[in-house]
Every structure is written in C-alpha cells, then in structure tokens.
Write a protein that holds these residues in place. Sequence first.
Motif: not given
Length: 148
Positions: A99-100, A106-107, A136-140, A144-146
């Motif tokens: 996630a990081k 993403l950043d 941000a929504a796509a990365a989240t 979450a999927a991962a």
Amino acid sequence: QQHVQQQQHELDVLHEEVRQLRAKRGEEQAAAVAAAAKAEAAVAAAEDEVLALSAQVAELKTAAETRDAQLLAVQRQLQRIGDAHFETEDKLRHWQERAKAAEAALDSVVAEGNSRSKLRAPKPAKRRSATVSEHAAAATAAAAAAAA
C-alpha cells in the motif's frame, strides 16, 4: 464312712470346679467365636471399602486422562491460533508495504501529471482537484483490492 463322705464331698467339689471351668471355657470360646466373626465382618467391610476406593481411583485416573487430552487439544489449538496470528501479521506488513508503494507510485503519477499539466495549457483548478481525487480513489481501490 466319714472318710467316704469326705472323699465324696471332695469329689463333688472337684466335679463342680470342672463344670465351672467347662462353662468358663465355653463362654471364652463363644466370646472368641464372636470376636472372630466381628473381625471377619470388619475385614469384609474393609475389603468392600478398598474395592470402592479402587473404583474411585480408576474414575479419577480416567478423568485426569480426559482432562490431559483436552488440555493438549487446547494447547495445540492455541499454537495454531498463535501461528495464524503471526502469519496474519506478516501478511498485514506485506500489504502495508504494498500500500505504501502504491501510495508512492500514486504520488509519483500525480506529481508527473501535475508537472505535465503545467507544461500544457492550464486547466481550471476544479478539474485538477478532480484528477487528484480520481487518482487517490483509484489508488485506494487498488490498495483495497490488493489487501483483499
């Protein structure tokens, strides 16, 4: 004749003593038989008590064996739970790292997008905010999927 009477009297006294001794001996034998019967009854009662105690000991041993088996099963279950806990923590750390990394990516994408958008014609501020929010929504969603 007086001599015969005296001997007869002595003989009668001796017969009486014999009769008394025999009576006393009979009483003593009866008392001994009664004592022996009482002792036999006490022995039988003690044997019954020993049998009852042996049965209780057997029951207690069985209960202890059952308890030991249950304790061993609980210890094994606790070991499995502990192993699963450590495995879950490892997976959690792995997914937190991913996630990081996804956030960093993403950043980076957002920063690259922002720098490209500066090179192009400027877009309205509202649109740039929507792009960042979308990223941000796509990365989240990806994180979450991962994690799932």
